[in-house]
Write a protein that holds these residues in place. Structure first.
Motif, PDB file in Angstrom:
ATOM      1  N   LEU A 181     -20.753   9.957 -23.692  1.00 57.38           N
ATOM      2  CA  LEU A 181     -19.397   9.531 -24.248  1.00 57.38           C
ATOM      3  C   LEU A 181     -19.130   8.012 -24.404  1.00 57.38           C
ATOM      4  O   LEU A 181     -18.591   7.556 -25.210  1.00 57.38           O
ATOM      5  N   ASP A 182     -19.804   7.374 -23.404  1.00 58.45           N
ATOM      6  CA  ASP A 182     -19.576   5.991 -23.565  1.00 58.45           C
ATOM      7  C   ASP A 182     -20.292   5.417 -24.604  1.00 58.45           C
ATOM      8  O   ASP A 182     -19.827   4.317 -25.218  1.00 58.45           O
ATOM      9  N   ALA A 183     -21.523   5.849 -24.907  1.00 57.01           N
ATOM     10  CA  ALA A 183     -22.408   5.555 -25.906  1.00 57.01           C
ATOM     11  C   ALA A 183     -21.688   5.781 -27.083  1.00 57.01           C
ATOM     12  O   ALA A 183     -21.697   4.859 -28.168  1.00 57.01           O
ATOM     13  N   ILE A 184     -21.004   6.894 -27.233  1.00 57.26           N
ATOM     14  CA  ILE A 184     -20.166   7.121 -28.642  1.00 57.26           C
ATOM     15  C   ILE A 184     -19.140   6.175 -28.585  1.00 57.26           C
ATOM     16  O   ILE A 184     -18.858   5.479 -29.896  1.00 57.26           O
ATOM     17  N   ALA A 185     -18.393   5.945 -27.480  1.00 57.32           N
ATOM     18  CA  ALA A 185     -17.376   4.928 -27.570  1.00 57.32           C
ATOM     19  C   ALA A 185     -17.676   3.525 -28.063  1.00 57.32           C
ATOM     20  O   ALA A 185     -16.871   2.675 -28.922  1.00 57.32           O
ATOM     21  N   ALA A 186     -18.715   3.345 -27.568  1.00 60.44           N
ATOM     22  CA  ALA A 186     -19.288   1.775 -27.840  1.00 60.44           C
ATOM     23  C   ALA A 186     -19.438   1.603 -29.544  1.00 60.44           C
ATOM     24  O   ALA A 186     -19.049   0.619 -30.065  1.00 60.44           O
ATOM     25  N   LEU A 188     -17.882   3.390 -31.731  1.00 58.56           N
ATOM     26  CA  LEU A 188     -16.621   3.744 -32.571  1.00 58.56           C
ATOM     27  C   LEU A 188     -15.926   2.191 -32.499  1.00 58.56           C
ATOM     28  O   LEU A 188     -15.434   1.995 -33.556  1.00 58.56           O
ATOM     29  N   VAL A 189     -16.164   1.517 -31.227  1.00 59.09           N
ATOM     30  CA  VAL A 189     -15.606   0.331 -31.268  1.00 59.09           C
ATOM     31  C   VAL A 189     -16.155  -0.697 -32.176  1.00 59.09           C
ATOM     32  O   VAL A 189     -15.580  -1.506 -33.076  1.00 59.09           O
ATOM     33  N   ARG A 190     -17.509  -0.534 -32.127  1.00 59.54           N
ATOM     34  CA  ARG A 190     -18.354  -1.465 -32.799  1.00 59.54           C
ATOM     35  C   ARG A 190     -18.146  -1.409 -34.413  1.00 59.54           C
ATOM     36  O   ARG A 190     -18.052  -2.342 -35.169  1.00 59.54           O
ATOM     37  N   HIS A 191     -17.820  -0.119 -34.814  1.00 59.78           N
ATOM     38  CA  HIS A 191     -17.715  -0.106 -36.197  1.00 59.78           C
ATOM     39  C   HIS A 191     -16.496   0.436 -36.729  1.00 59.78           C
ATOM     40  O   HIS A 191     -16.060   1.050 -37.841  1.00 59.78           O
ATOM     41  N   ASP A 192     -15.409   0.278 -35.661  1.00 60.64           N
ATOM     42  CA  ASP A 192     -13.846   0.360 -35.898  1.00 60.64           C
ATOM     43  C   ASP A 192     -13.979   1.740 -36.528  1.00 60.64           C
ATOM     44  O   ASP A 192     -13.123   1.785 -37.625  1.00 60.64           O
ATOM     45  N   ALA A 193     -14.072   2.726 -35.857  1.00 61.88           N
ATOM     46  CA  ALA A 193     -14.011   4.259 -36.516  1.00 61.88           C
ATOM     47  C   ALA A 193     -13.458   5.281 -35.492  1.00 61.88           C
ATOM     48  O   ALA A 193     -13.133   4.671 -34.253  1.00 61.88           O
ATOM     49  N   TYR A 194     -12.829   6.178 -35.820  1.00 59.28           N
ATOM     50  CA  TYR A 194     -12.246   7.271 -34.992  1.00 59.28           C
ATOM     51  C   TYR A 194     -13.237   8.420 -34.586  1.00 59.28           C
ATOM     52  O   TYR A 194     -14.134   8.626 -35.140  1.00 59.28           O
ATOM     53  N   ALA A 195     -12.629   9.319 -33.698  1.00 56.72           N
ATOM     54  CA  ALA A 195     -13.421  10.450 -33.266  1.00 56.72           C
ATOM     55  C   ALA A 195     -12.230  11.363 -33.244  1.00 56.72           C
ATOM     56  O   ALA A 195     -11.152  11.674 -32.730  1.00 56.72           O
ATOM     57  N   ILE A 196     -12.679  12.720 -33.962  1.00 54.78           N
ATOM     58  CA  ILE A 196     -12.116  13.755 -33.931  1.00 54.78           C
ATOM     59  C   ILE A 196     -12.646  14.575 -33.065  1.00 54.78           C
ATOM     60  O   ILE A 196     -13.971  15.181 -33.009  1.00 54.78           O
ATOM     61  N   CYS A 197     -12.123  15.028 -31.840  1.00 54.41           N
ATOM     62  CA  CYS A 197     -12.793  15.677 -30.673  1.00 54.41           C
ATOM     63  C   CYS A 197     -12.379  17.073 -30.653  1.00 54.41           C
ATOM     64  O   CYS A 197     -11.109  17.424 -30.156  1.00 54.41           O
ATOM     65  N   ASP A 198     -13.287  18.033 -31.075  1.00 57.68           N
ATOM     66  CA  ASP A 198     -12.881  19.425 -30.977  1.00 57.68           C
ATOM     67  C   ASP A 198     -13.345  19.822 -29.578  1.00 57.68           C
ATOM     68  O   ASP A 198     -14.600  20.091 -28.952  1.00 57.68           O
ATOM     69  N   GLU A 199     -12.140  20.130 -28.844  1.00 58.68           N
ATOM     70  CA  GLU A 199     -12.447  20.269 -27.327  1.00 58.68           C
ATOM     71  C   GLU A 199     -11.586  21.670 -27.191  1.00 58.68           C
ATOM     72  O   GLU A 199     -11.021  22.002 -26.041  1.00 58.68           O
ATOM     73  N   VAL A 200     -11.884  22.584 -28.063  1.00 63.59           N
ATOM     74  CA  VAL A 200     -11.301  24.057 -28.017  1.00 63.59           C
ATOM     75  C   VAL A 200     -11.863  24.767 -26.412  1.00 63.59           C
ATOM     76  O   VAL A 200     -11.127  25.812 -26.125  1.00 63.59           O
ATOM     77  N   TYR A 201     -12.907  24.520 -26.089  1.00 68.03           N
ATOM     78  CA  TYR A 201     -13.494  25.163 -24.979  1.00 68.03           C
ATOM     79  C   TYR A 201     -13.275  24.226 -23.599  1.00 68.03           C
ATOM     80  O   TYR A 201     -13.879  24.223 -22.501  1.00 68.03           O
ATOM     81  N   GLU A 202     -12.206  23.191 -23.754  1.00 64.72           N
ATOM     82  CA  GLU A 202     -11.930  22.461 -22.290  1.00 64.72           C
ATOM     83  C   GLU A 202     -11.778  23.283 -21.168  1.00 64.72           C
ATOM     84  O   GLU A 202     -11.842  22.594 -20.247  1.00 64.72           O
ATOM     85  N   ALA A 207     -18.494  25.039 -13.232  1.00 63.40           N
ATOM     86  CA  ALA A 207     -18.636  24.144 -11.987  1.00 63.40           C
ATOM     87  C   ALA A 207     -20.420  24.154 -11.920  1.00 63.40           C
ATOM     88  O   ALA A 207     -20.989  24.878 -12.013  1.00 63.40           O
ATOM     89  N   PRO A 208     -20.899  22.845 -11.533  1.00 66.44           N
ATOM     90  CA  PRO A 208     -20.157  21.871 -11.250  1.00 66.44           C
ATOM     91  C   PRO A 208     -19.797  20.828 -12.287  1.00 66.44           C
ATOM     92  O   PRO A 208     -19.600  19.753 -12.360  1.00 66.44           O
ATOM     93  N   HIS A 209     -20.170  21.574 -13.418  1.00 61.60           N
ATOM     94  CA  HIS A 209     -19.693  20.476 -14.736  1.00 61.60           C
ATOM     95  C   HIS A 209     -18.330  20.412 -15.029  1.00 61.60           C
ATOM     96  O   HIS A 209     -17.590  21.146 -14.415  1.00 61.60           O
ATOM     97  N   ARG A 210     -17.862  19.308 -15.723  1.00 63.14           N
ATOM     98  CA  ARG A 210     -16.553  19.199 -15.588  1.00 63.14           C
ATOM     99  C   ARG A 210     -16.363  18.640 -17.193  1.00 63.14           C
ATOM    100  O   ARG A 210     -17.151  17.696 -17.516  1.00 63.14           O
ATOM    101  N   HIS A 211     -15.132  19.032 -17.793  1.00 70.86           N
ATOM    102  CA  HIS A 211     -14.837  18.457 -19.088  1.00 70.86           C
ATOM    103  C   HIS A 211     -14.188  17.071 -18.989  1.00 70.86           C
ATOM    104  O   HIS A 211     -13.117  17.034 -18.537  1.00 70.86           O
ATOM    105  N   VAL A 212     -14.847  16.081 -19.737  1.00 72.71           N
ATOM    106  CA  VAL A 212     -14.070  14.754 -19.712  1.00 72.71           C
ATOM    107  C   VAL A 212     -13.848  14.559 -21.488  1.00 72.71           C
ATOM    108  O   VAL A 212     -14.611  14.454 -22.244  1.00 72.71           O
ATOM    109  N   PRO A 213     -12.556  14.471 -21.564  1.00 75.30           N
ATOM    110  CA  PRO A 213     -12.140  14.222 -23.108  1.00 75.30           C
ATOM    111  C   PRO A 213     -12.581  12.760 -23.540  1.00 75.30           C
ATOM    112  O   PRO A 213     -12.534  11.784 -22.345  1.00 75.30           O
ATOM    113  N   LEU A 214     -13.180  12.491 -24.580  1.00 76.51           N
ATOM    114  CA  LEU A 214     -13.601  11.143 -24.848  1.00 76.51           C
ATOM    115  C   LEU A 214     -12.406  10.073 -24.964  1.00 76.51           C
ATOM    116  O   LEU A 214     -12.372   8.921 -24.732  1.00 76.51           O
TER     117      LEU A 214
END
Ligand code: PMP
Ligand code: GLN
Length: 392
Positions: A181-186, A188-202, A207-214
């Motif tokens: 997620l942080d790689a994607i975030a970087a 988005l900032v560098r290219h001044d872009a947005y994220a559409i986050c399809d989190e229907v399975y949030e 467990a032990p996995h965890r959903h982290v919204p971007l």
């Protein structure tokens, strides 16, 4: 006579409908299209039924009923610590399908580039193309579906408007890591872009996995449009109630897209979903744990038959590689074969690709079914394979 839209003429009927029709024809257990075979929580269904009888059946507000927008904002705070203004930053839609389309309409002008990640959900590409957007595909590779950082960076450029990110992911069951997620975030900032986050399975993460919204990552609050689905969170897929959480200027555009798509969403369902979203965290945890058990049951059953089964960390789905079974055909042929001869339907993963050379040896099974049904499906597949071995 003039033809209709060239784009839609070239767009096939969705694989989910095709396989469900095949399953009905052969009276197969449908582990293809992702829908539970049991009713959602009785109290939420009751709230919807009661909601029809309380004289509030005319158009609800364009952005959604205030009680549902408040419930969505509360969930953002309770589950992820995101502070949201329910008045200006939440839009209710008729399902996440509409939400994805509304978010793309809200962001994309013709010629804008949209980064998409393969394997991808089937509505993404046609909608990007309908809007005149230019898709830039980045492919995850099995078996671990890790994000290829170099290829992702190369897909971004000066014309990138947005990335469409689906986590937890259909069809892979992948949950993106914080590092990814942080790689994607970087980018988005560098290219001044947005994220559409399809989190229907949030809420369907094991467990032990965890959903982290971007949206929770540094710098992302203003760049993300986060999508949820009541159909998925409450196992009521026919309801088609979705919700978008976005910074006010973007939410306003999503609302204008919604006003031109469906305008509003049935008020009784909105009220019932508001009631459901207010349930305690344990309610969601128990449902996820139940689904995790079903995922294990099906995965182990398929493995025992001889499939190579990939790990699923969330969603309704698990992917299996059928090559060890010695079937000489592609994934679509395999799905047709098991539907017809074993009475078990599944989805070819190749349907989630647009680029060249999709994997042809992977099928997706839905495990959002009762345990008895999953056991019966495993028994049927085992019987078919024994029959084939006996014939060899
Ligand atoms: N996105 C993904 C990844 C999905 O799997 C689905 C399931 N249909 C949707 C969006 C659409 O959700 P809804 O049924 O709420 O329209
Ligand atoms: N999301 C569901 C799936 O992946 C199907 C929804 C649909 O049929 N459009 O199976």
């Amino acid at each position: 006579m003039k033809c209709g839209s060239r784009l839609l003429t070239a767009t096939p009927t969705t694989i989910f409908t095709v396989i469900s029709a095949l399953a009905a024809r052969f009276e197969a257990i449908n582990l293809g299209q992702g829908f539970p075979d049991t009713e959602g929580p009785a109290d939420i269904v009751r709230a919807a039924a009661d909601g029809l009888l309380d004289q509030r059946n005319q158009y609800p507000p364009l952005a959604g009923l205030p009680e549902l927008r408040r419930a969505v904002a509360d969930c953002n705070r309770r589950f992820y610590g995101i502070e949201i203004d329910p008045e200006g930053e939440v839009v209710v839609t008729s399902g996440a399908t509409e939400a994805v389309t509304a978010c793309l309409i809200a962001l994309i002008d013709p010629g804008d580039e949209v980064v998409l990640i393969e394997p991808l959900y089937d509505t993404y590409l046609p909608v990007v193309r309908m809007l005149g957007g230019i898709p830039r595909l980045v492919r995850l590779l099995e078996p671990d579906w890790a994000l290829p950082r170099g290829e992702l960076a190369a897909a971004f450029g000066p014309r990138t408007k947005a990335i469409l990110l689906n986590t937890p992911m259909n069809p892979t069951g992948k949950v993106f890591t914080e590092d990814e997620l942080d790689a994607i975030a970087a980018l988005l900032v560098r290219h001044d872009a947005y994220a559409i986050c399809d989190e229907v399975y949030e809420h369907l993460v094991f467990a032990p996995h965890r959903h982290v919204p971007l949206m929770t990552r540094p710098g992302m609050r203003e760049r993300c449009l986060r999508i949820g689905s009541a159909g998925k969170s409450f196992a009521l897929t026919g309801w088609k109630v979705g919700y978008v959480t976005a910074p006010a200027p973007l939410a306003d555009l999503v609302m204008k897209a919604h006003q031109n798509l469906t305008f509003t969403t049935p008020p009784n369902l909105q009220r019932a979903v508001a009631f459901g979203l207010a349930r305690e965290a344990a309610f969601f945890d128990v449902r996820a744990a139940d689904l995790a058990r079903k995922c294990r049951l099906l995965s182990e059953g398929l493995r025992a038959i001889g499939f190579a089964v990939l790990e699923s960390s969330g969603s309704y789905f698990v992917i299996a590689d059928f090559r060890p079974l010695g079937f000489a055909g592609d994934a679509l042929a395999f799905c047709q074969h098991i539907t017809e001869h074993a009475g078990v339907a599944a989805i070819p993963v190749s349907a989630f690709y647009d680029g060249p050379e999709p994997p042809r040896h992977l099928v997706r099974f839905a495990f959002c079914k009762s345990e008895a049904v999953l056991r019966e499906a495993i028994a049927r597949l085992r019987a078919l394979l024994l029959e084939r071995h006996a014939a060899d």
